[in-house]
Design a protein around this motif. Structure first.
Motif, PDB file in Angstrom:
ATOM      1  N   ALA A  83       0.818  -1.210   0.000  1.00 50.89           N
ATOM      2  CA  ALA A  83       0.000   0.000   0.000  1.00 50.89           C
ATOM      3  C   ALA A  83       0.851   1.259   0.000  1.00 50.89           C
ATOM      4  CB  ALA A  83      -0.922  -0.004   1.200  1.00 50.89           C
ATOM      5  N   ASN A  84       2.079   1.160   0.504  1.00 53.71           N
ATOM      6  CA  ASN A  84       2.914   2.358   0.540  1.00 53.71           C
ATOM      7  C   ASN A  84       3.859   2.436  -0.651  1.00 53.71           C
ATOM      8  OD1 ASN A  84       4.662   0.333   1.152  1.00 53.71           O
ATOM      9  ND2 ASN A  84       5.106   1.040   3.224  1.00 53.71           N
ATOM     10  N   VAL A 109      11.947   0.689  -3.129  1.00 51.60           N
ATOM     11  CA  VAL A 109      11.203   1.764  -2.484  1.00 51.60           C
ATOM     12  C   VAL A 109      11.131   2.971  -3.411  1.00 51.60           C
ATOM     13  CG1 VAL A 109      11.068   3.211  -0.432  1.00 51.60           C
ATOM     14  CG2 VAL A 109      12.074   0.932  -0.277  1.00 51.60           C
ATOM     15  N   PRO A 110       9.944   3.421  -3.705  1.00 48.96           N
ATOM     16  CA  PRO A 110       9.836   4.605  -4.554  1.00 48.96           C
ATOM     17  C   PRO A 110      10.204   5.858  -3.774  1.00 48.96           C
ATOM     18  CG  PRO A 110       7.669   3.937  -3.844  1.00 48.96           C
ATOM     19  CD  PRO A 110       8.623   2.900  -3.325  1.00 48.96           C
ATOM     20  N   LYS A 111      10.501   6.920  -4.494  1.00 47.97           N
ATOM     21  CA  LYS A 111      10.920   8.163  -3.853  1.00 47.97           C
ATOM     22  C   LYS A 111       9.819   8.679  -2.942  1.00 47.97           C
ATOM     23  CE  LYS A 111      13.223  10.603  -6.860  1.00 47.97           C
ATOM     24  NZ  LYS A 111      13.134  11.488  -8.033  1.00 47.97           N
ATOM     25  N   HIS A 112       8.587   8.643  -3.444  1.00 50.91           N
ATOM     26  CA  HIS A 112       7.478   9.098  -2.624  1.00 50.91           C
ATOM     27  C   HIS A 112       6.492   7.965  -2.451  1.00 50.91           C
ATOM     28  CE1 HIS A 112       9.034  12.944  -4.246  1.00 50.91           C
ATOM     29  NE2 HIS A 112       8.902  13.275  -2.978  1.00 50.91           N
ATOM     30  N   ALA A 113       6.113   7.755  -1.227  1.00 53.66           N
ATOM     31  CA  ALA A 113       5.247   6.619  -0.948  1.00 53.66           C
ATOM     32  C   ALA A 113       3.837   6.882  -1.443  1.00 53.66           C
ATOM     33  CB  ALA A 113       5.220   6.359   0.547  1.00 53.66           C
ATOM     34  N   ARG A 114       3.277   5.938  -2.149  1.00 55.71           N
ATOM     35  CA  ARG A 114       1.861   5.913  -2.537  1.00 55.71           C
ATOM     36  C   ARG A 114       1.566   4.499  -2.949  1.00 55.71           C
ATOM     37  NH1 ARG A 114       3.921   8.208  -7.650  1.00 55.71           N
ATOM     38  NH2 ARG A 114       6.001   7.441  -7.472  1.00 55.71           N
ATOM     39  N   GLN A 115       0.298   4.224  -3.070  1.00 54.43           N
ATOM     40  CA  GLN A 115      -0.117   2.855  -3.285  1.00 54.43           C
ATOM     41  C   GLN A 115       0.473   2.261  -4.566  1.00 54.43           C
ATOM     42  OE1 GLN A 115      -4.197   2.057  -2.427  1.00 54.43           O
ATOM     43  NE2 GLN A 115      -4.374   0.774  -4.230  1.00 54.43           N
ATOM     44  N   ASP A 134       0.287   4.993  -7.717  1.00 55.51           N
ATOM     45  CA  ASP A 134      -0.607   6.140  -7.771  1.00 55.51           C
ATOM     46  C   ASP A 134       0.185   7.403  -8.086  1.00 55.51           C
ATOM     47  OD1 ASP A 134      -3.157   5.325  -7.534  1.00 55.51           O
ATOM     48  OD2 ASP A 134      -3.230   5.449  -5.337  1.00 55.51           O
ATOM     49  N   HIS A 136       1.793  10.916  -7.573  1.00 61.07           N
ATOM     50  CA  HIS A 136       2.297  11.779  -6.514  1.00 61.07           C
ATOM     51  C   HIS A 136       2.963  12.991  -7.119  1.00 61.07           C
ATOM     52  CE1 HIS A 136       5.107  13.430  -3.597  1.00 61.07           C
ATOM     53  NE2 HIS A 136       4.150  13.129  -2.742  1.00 61.07           N
TER      54      HIS A 136
ATOM     55  N   TYR B 120      -0.346  16.037   0.053  1.00 65.00           N
ATOM     56  CA  TYR B 120       0.688  15.065  -0.297  1.00 65.00           C
ATOM     57  C   TYR B 120       0.723  14.852  -1.796  1.00 65.00           C
ATOM     58  CZ  TYR B 120       3.271  10.644  -0.113  1.00 65.00           C
ATOM     59  OH  TYR B 120       4.193   9.647  -0.289  1.00 65.00           O
ATOM     60  N   GLN B 121      -0.471  14.877  -2.413  1.00 66.95           N
ATOM     61  CA  GLN B 121      -0.539  14.514  -3.832  1.00 66.95           C
ATOM     62  C   GLN B 121      -0.288  15.702  -4.761  1.00 66.95           C
ATOM     63  OE1 GLN B 121      -3.033  13.584  -1.629  1.00 66.95           O
ATOM     64  NE2 GLN B 121      -2.543  11.404  -1.493  1.00 66.95           N
ATOM     65  N   ASP B 192      -3.054   4.659   2.783  1.00 72.17           N
ATOM     66  CA  ASP B 192      -3.954   3.917   1.912  1.00 72.17           C
ATOM     67  C   ASP B 192      -5.378   4.038   2.452  1.00 72.17           C
ATOM     68  OD1 ASP B 192      -5.261   2.107   0.360  1.00 72.17           O
ATOM     69  OD2 ASP B 192      -4.186   0.345   1.129  1.00 72.17           O
ATOM     70  N   TYR B 237      -8.231  10.590  -2.266  1.00 72.38           N
ATOM     71  CA  TYR B 237      -6.852  10.571  -1.793  1.00 72.38           C
ATOM     72  C   TYR B 237      -6.760  11.258  -0.443  1.00 72.38           C
ATOM     73  CZ  TYR B 237      -5.321   8.985  -6.368  1.00 72.38           C
ATOM     74  OH  TYR B 237      -5.122   8.258  -7.497  1.00 72.38           O
ATOM     75  N   ASN B 253       4.525   1.297   8.738  1.00 68.21           N
ATOM     76  CA  ASN B 253       4.084   1.001   7.378  1.00 68.21           C
ATOM     77  C   ASN B 253       2.681   1.472   7.027  1.00 68.21           C
ATOM     78  OD1 ASN B 253       6.277  -0.129   6.093  1.00 68.21           O
ATOM     79  ND2 ASN B 253       5.973  -2.068   7.173  1.00 68.21           N
ATOM     80  N   LEU B 255       1.687   4.804   7.366  1.00 72.50           N
ATOM     81  CA  LEU B 255       1.877   6.097   6.706  1.00 72.50           C
ATOM     82  C   LEU B 255       2.818   5.938   5.530  1.00 72.50           C
ATOM     83  CD1 LEU B 255       2.322   8.428   9.794  1.00 72.50           C
ATOM     84  CD2 LEU B 255       0.266   8.060   8.443  1.00 72.50           C
ATOM     85  N   PHE B 256       2.503   6.650   4.461  1.00 68.44           N
ATOM     86  CA  PHE B 256       3.411   6.666   3.317  1.00 68.44           C
ATOM     87  C   PHE B 256       4.532   7.631   3.640  1.00 68.44           C
ATOM     88  CE2 PHE B 256      -0.148   5.907  -0.013  1.00 68.44           C
ATOM     89  CZ  PHE B 256      -0.388   4.678   0.565  1.00 68.44           C
ATOM     90  N   THR B 257       5.703   7.086   3.698  1.00 67.77           N
ATOM     91  CA  THR B 257       6.816   7.986   3.940  1.00 67.77           C
ATOM     92  C   THR B 257       7.769   7.853   2.780  1.00 67.77           C
ATOM     93  OG1 THR B 257       7.748   6.219   5.245  1.00 67.77           O
ATOM     94  CG2 THR B 257       6.714   8.026   6.437  1.00 67.77           C
ATOM     95  N   SER B 258       8.351   8.957   2.426  1.00 69.56           N
ATOM     96  CA  SER B 258       9.244   8.907   1.277  1.00 69.56           C
ATOM     97  C   SER B 258      10.515   8.180   1.674  1.00 69.56           C
ATOM     98  CB  SER B 258       9.561  10.323   0.813  1.00 69.56           C
ATOM     99  OG  SER B 258      10.233  10.998   1.833  1.00 69.56           O
ATOM    100  N   ALA B 259      11.196   7.731   0.652  1.00 68.19           N
ATOM    101  CA  ALA B 259      12.400   6.939   0.894  1.00 68.19           C
ATOM    102  C   ALA B 259      13.412   7.713   1.720  1.00 68.19           C
ATOM    103  CB  ALA B 259      13.008   6.530  -0.437  1.00 68.19           C
TER     104      ALA B 259
END
Lengths: 872, 328
Positions: A83-84, A109-115, A134, A136, B120-121, B192, B237, B253, B255-259
């Motif tokens: 999901a991330n 791991v993508p640079k920005h987390a999204r589904q 998704d 971003h 975020y988007q 998500d 979203y 896991n 929360l979407f966190t960037s790398a």
């Protein structure tokens, strides 16, 4: 975890293993129910199969999509999209071998987390794993990871920044640098690699389908559409792709990517899965939400590519694998039409095989085929005795054999056609002799037999009509010849009756009414009884006895014939003699009908010949001939009418003698065809008829068309062509019109069109010197636009100029050739063209050009194409 | 580049902290039970002063009438910039920086007041509905204008109305409002939607009970610590902005966190409530950041504006902005 919908994946290499993924991954093995390994844990999937749970993997939470590594080794490697947006490699039920160990646990791991919405392994370069994410901001949504890449140096640089996520990660197994980044500023909902080129990736983006080419990532081919979910390539047809949006499936042809080639009927509920059957071409299975049926679309017979006009044929049907609502399904990769279905709740699985539709077809010969899936069954009637002979007797078999033996095509000796038909059918024999005599009479009418009026049509119209028109009948009393008895038998004579006798074949051509020729031919064919009867009916009892003697003494002769001869010789006309009494009672015991009727004739009173006339075993032609000789004008038509009706009712072809090729004859033939189905005989017979009358009858046309179709069905193309030619000769109206025309270069009109109002085959070109006499040809310009016709590349004269008028090649022997062979000269005048360069000229010139120097044959066109050389 | 004019008609409201309990029913429904409403655009931002709600007309019906709620009179439309992909530069600045020069500055030059909402988007630029003709006129040269109608995107053209529009005079924009920078660090993240129910109680606690018993250690925070939390659910979203301490209350896991796990520092703009009529505030902040190529998020609330910049850049940002204001 809530809301995760189950999915199934078959192992790409183990036909008995599959994975179910919902909140965790479960590996199952499928096997026959009740096998030795049946344990408490097996789950029945169908009446025959059960599944065993082999392993569970719940290491990866928040799974969004799963994809199975396509290569053999490592065996059970799965990529899980979370999901991330992270993609994790994991394994199931594996003893950790080295190849796998290195990969399992690796994270991308993508640079920005999204589904992560979708994953796809490259089928050829299996190191490449595409992930669709998704949107971003301005980030990329399609990332292609190289699973063999070591963690990148950049990862270690950024590793210090990983504070939120690094807690549970071994940073060495994390890859953050994808091999390719595609689809900036967009969302990717579905992905698949194209099978036609492993460098092409098809992606369902936010509002379009895009094809990315890894060789040139800055370019993409795309088409705007809403149908962007679940893109999937037809494994049997690599240009065909299916995608869906809500309830509608769109089928795309990548060669014509502007719009869907077809869209399937919209479903009220949104679709959740669409999959091509891997074992059967053109079968697409679709599943909608909250449904317990799987809908199948059969596109096997849909033409590809689909033209704009044609309505595609798609067979739609539904199958219900189980009672409960279906969560997902997956086709078995190799087992035919088989799928495993998992229910939306409780992970209830069902093993299910879609039963293929059965199609059935009779062959044009005698066998029956039926097809189901990949099986083809040839059905033959079960081994009962007489099957062979039943097939032999079948009219279709016989027509086929007759077609092969050129039945019907002997136009000179028409009667021989019955031999071509096998020579064992008395009706066919009678028919072909009838036709033979009819045609013979027509020929004679033209040549020598000066018959009054429109005799020709009378000949066609059969004895029934001939005797009706009879007039001027004279009654003659003729004595028995060769007998000492002086009794007279009344005989009736008229021109019409003679004609009828000729049609019966009793008397030959000319004014001569002697039957001797006929008798000899019968003797030759060893038809002793018949010959004797004919001789007797001609009141020549001595000749009859002679014939019987001959028959008895001949090789393999029947000695009993001598006994019959003896009986005949005792003939007496005394009404109350013992001979007569015995004959009339014992004759019925004679097996041969001709012997029987001979005694019936001898014992009958004049004018009362029922014993002869109603003896149905005697050939119709003989009975009719007999009637024509011995029945009065009052009796004869009555008898003939009665006999005609009998023949018509029975569909007996011997009756054609009576009906001729008239409407009556067609009626008779109709009942024959109804009885036997023999359209072949019917077609050939009616073609012999006078064109005006019977050929226009729709029944006749129907028989002819059916016979042609039959020939087509047997693939007897040559026979069909022969038949058409044969038909064209006899029935000019059936000839097809000209189908090839020469059109003018300038106005495009047919050059033959405007000169003859009705373009008729072969006619139009004659004026252009392509045929016919050279001196007549004058036209050298297009009749439509008056522009000159093309020139001969050799003599530079316009088309239409005959070849003999021009100096040609300047070769004297060529000229001599032309004068010698007139026919060749005609052909020499034809125009011919090279299909490559469009150069051409008189056929004769072209031929001599090629003859001139064989080495330069191939140079010829190139030579003409040189712009310095005059061309047209 | 494309500028999408979204179809949501938005209301901007402020709920006083004391009055929040009368609105919780509606807010919970809007935030967690999206399928029960026809709302497509919902944003809730908690600041020390109030709760700012941005919601479309369908969602606005869920909120009660109360003296604790003040609503800005205007109806707002959301604009969204979509860059067409094209050649992808490796270090694309994110947030308002990207659109500072192309959108925000021209609008400020034409005296159009904007209300920013970064998520975020993406970034939403809210403009008053009545200003739309002017907005289209201003931006039509730079952008392909597309309007969303019933879910379909259709091209719109500048109406060609230039009458009465004064040619803007390009003046330097000094920073006129006081700035402050709280000490806590923020995280811009998402989750998500499927996992939303599992963290709903936690989110409710964060949203509505932050004023209650302080977390242990919170008292030791310096006075510069600011209470700031933003939740938005826009077209399915989810976007979250919260400080680092709050993120640690969430399970791994989720929360979407960037790398890179980047964190952001806040620059708060305004000493007095800014109101809705003054224009050019966003431009004053974003232009220097764009010049320095520093990524930034920007969240406007009912009373003040907030810019988020990378923590490592905060000193240079503050420096640059201070220079700008003192240069005046």
């Amino acid at each position: 975890m809530s809301g995760s919908k189950p999915d199934i994946l078959w192992s790409p290499h183990h036909p008995d293993r599959y994975v179910i993924c919902d909140s965790e991954l479960g590996l199952y093995r499928i096997g026959p129910v009740g096998s030795a390994e049946t344990k408490a844990g097996t789950l029945p999937l169908s009446e025959e199969t059960a599944a065993t749970l082999l392993a569970i993997n719940s290491d990866t939470p928040y799974m969004k999509c799963v994809a199975w590594y396509p290569k053999h080794e490592p065996e059970c490697l799965l990529a899980v999209g979370q999901a991330n947006g992270r993609v994790v490699l994991t394994s199931l039920g594996q003893s950790h071998n080295s190849a796998c160990k290195e990969l399992v646990g690796k994270e991308f791991v993508p640079k920005h987390a999204r589904q992560c919405n979708t994953l796809a392994w490259n089928p050829v370069d299996s190191n490449l794993l595409a992930a669709g994410l998704d949107k971003h901001r301005a980030d990329f949504s399609v990332l292609i990871w190289d699973i063999s890449s070591k963690f990148s140096p950049e990862a270690s640089v950024t590793a210090e920044k990983i504070r939120l996520s690094s807690v549970d990660l071994d940073s060495s197994s994390v890859v953050t640098k994808p091999l390719y980044e595609l689809g900036q500023n967009d969302a990717c909902l579905s992905l698949c690699w194209l099978l036609r080129d492993p460098k092409l990736l098809l992606a369902g983006m936010h509002r379009n389908l895009a094809i990315f080419d890894l060789r040139n990532t800055s370019q993409k081919t795309f088409v705007n559409t809403k149908a962007i979910q679940g893109v999937t390539v037809d494994p049997h047809f690599h240009d065909r792709v299916a995608s869906f949006f809500e309830g509608q499936v769109a089928i795309w042809d990548l060669r014509k990517f502007e719009k869907p080639v077809l869209t399937l009927t919209e479903q009220p509920k949104p679709l959740t899965k669409v999959a091509w059957c891997p074992t059967r071409t053109g079968l697409l299975a679709t599943l909608t939400r909250d449904s317990n049926i799987i809908r199948l679309y059969d596109m096997q017979h849909t033409p590809t590519p689909i033209g704009d006009e044609t309505e595609p044929t798609i067979i739609e049907r539904s199958v219900q694998p189980c009672e409960s609502q279906i969560g997902s399904f997956a086709w078995h990769p190799s087992s035919q039409n088989r799928m495993v279905v998992v229910s939306a709740a409780n992970r209830v699985m069902t093993d299910f095989t879609v039963f293929e539709r059965i199609s059935l077809a009779w062959s044009s010969t005698t066998s029956l085929m039926w097809a189901c899936g990949r099986h083809l069954y040839d059905c033959v009637e079960d081994g009962a005795e007489g099957v062979e002979s039943a097939i032999e007797k079948d009219i279709a078999t016989r027509m086929r054999q007759r077609a092969q033996s050129r039945y019907g095509h002997d136009t000179v000796q028409v009667w021989r056609n019955h031999l071509l038909a096998g020579g064992n059918d008395p009706q066919l024999k009678s028919l072909w002799f009838d036709l033979f005599y009819i045609l013979l009479m027509i020929k004679l009418t033209d040549l020598e037999l000066k018959l009054p009026g429109n005799k020709q049509s009378v000949v066609y119209s059969g004895i029934k009509n001939i005797v009706k028109s009879s007039s001027g009948t004279t009654e003659s009393r003729k004595c028995w010849s060769g007998s000492d008895r002086q009794t007279d038998v009344p005989r009736f004579l008229s021109e019409e009756r003679f004609l009828a006798l000729r049609l019966c074949g009793w008397i030959g051509r000319g004014p001569d009414i002697d039957v001797e020729i006929f008798l000899r031919s019968l003797e030759q064919e060893r038809e002793w009884e018949r010959a004797a009867a004919v001789a007797l009916f001609n009141l020549d009892i001595r000749r009859a006895i002679q014939i019987l003697n001959k028959g008895a003494t001949a090789e393999k002769g029947d000695l009993n014939l001598n006994v019959v001869a003896m009986a005949l010789s005792g003939y007496t006309d005394e009404k109350s003699s013992l001979w007569r009494e015995m004959c009339s009672s014992l004759r019925l015991q004679l097996k041969n009908p001709y012997l029987c009727v001979m005694f019936a004739f001898l014992t009958s009173e004049p004018g009362a010949y029922d014993g002869v006339l109603n003896e149905s075993s005697v050939a119709v032609r003989d009975r009719v001939a007999f009637a024509c000789m011995f029945l009065s004008d009052a009796q004869l038509p009555r008898y003939i009418d009665k006999l005609t009706n009998e023949m018509k009712d029975a569909g007996n072809l011997e009756g054609i003698l009576l009906t001729g090729l008239t409407k009556d004859g067609v009626d008779l033939m109709e009942s024959y065809v109804d009885r036997t189905g023999d359209v072949q005989t019917a077609s050939f017979c009616m073609l012999k008829g006078s064109p005006g009358d019977v050929l226009k009858d729709p029944r006749v046309q129907c028989w002819i068309e059916n016979y042609r179709n039959l020939l087509d069905a047997w693939r007897f193309w040559h026979k069909r062509a022969e038949f058409d030619i044969h038909r064209g000769k006899l029935d000019a109206s059936s000839k097809p019109l000209a189908q090839v025309f020469v059109s003018c270069n300038f106005c495009g009109k047919s050059i033959s069109y405007s000169c003859s109002a009705m373009p008729h085959q072969g006619r139009g070109f004659s004026q252009y010197g392509v045929s016919g006499s050279p001196t007549k040809s004058k036209v050298t310009s297009c009749p439509g636009c008056r522009k000159p016709l093309p020139r001969c590349a050799l003599c530079l004269m316009n088309m239409g100029t005959p070849v003999s008028n021009c100096p040609g090649t300047g070769k004297s022997d060529e000229k001599m050739d032309l004068t010698r062979e007139n026919k060749l000269a005609q052909f020499n005048n034809w125009f011919t063209w090279c299909h490559n360069c469009r150069h051409g000229g008189h056929a004769g010139h072209m031929l001599s050009w090629f003859r001139w120097d064989t080495q330069e044959k191939l140079q010829m066109c190139r030579y003409f194409c040189n712009p310095l050389v005059q061309c047209f | 580049m494309e500028l999408h004019i979204l179809e949501h008609s938005l209301k901007v409201a402020s709920i006083e902290k004391e009055g929040i309990q009368i609105c919780t029913h509606g807010l919970i429904k809007l935030a967690f039970l999206a399928s029960k409403t026809r709302c497509k655009f919902f944003s809730l931002t908690e600041t020390p002063e109030d709760y700012t709600i941005i919601v479309d007309e369908e969602g606005f019906k869920e909120l009660p009438q109360s003296e604790h709620i003040s609503v800005a009179d205007a109806t707002w439309l959301a604009l969204n910039v979509v860059s067409g992909g094209g050649n992808a530069s490796n270090s694309q600045p994110i947030g308002v920086t990207k659109i500072a020069k192309s959108v925000i500055a021209p609008l400020a030059d034409h005296n159009i007041s904007v209300f920013m909402l970064s998520t975020y988007q993406t970034d939403f630029i809210l403009v008053r509905e009545r200003d739309l003709p002017m907005v289209m006129h201003t931006l039509s040269s730079e952008f392909t204008l597309l309007r969303v109608v019933n879910g379909e995107t259709v091209a719109v053209h500048d109406l060609g109305v230039t009458n009465g529009f004064v040619k803007p005079k390009l003046v330097p924009r000094p920073i006129i409002h006081p700035l402050s920078s709280p000490s806590n660090m923020f995280c811009v993240t998402s989750l998500d939607p499927d996992t939303l129910p599992s963290v709903a109680t936690l989110l409710m606690d964060v949203m509505f009970y932050s004023g209650g018993p302080k977390e242990p250690g919170a008292s030791s925070e310096d006075s510069n610590h600011i209470r700031f939390f933003s939740f938005s659910l826009i077209e399915g979203y989810i976007s979250l902005v919260m400080d680092e301490q709050t993120t640690q209350r969430f399970p791994n896991n989720v929360l979407f966190t960037s790398a890179s796990g980047e964190l952001w520092k806040m620059v708060r703009i305004g000493g007095q409530p800014l109101g809705f009529d003054e224009c050019g505030i966003v431009a004053q902040i974003s232009e220097p950041l764009a010049t320095a190529d520093i990524p930034a998020y920007y969240i406007s609330t009912f009373k003040f504006d907030h810019a988020l910049v990378p923590e490592e850049n905060i000193q240079s940002v503050i420096g640059a902005l201070r220079t700008k204001s003192t240069a005046q």
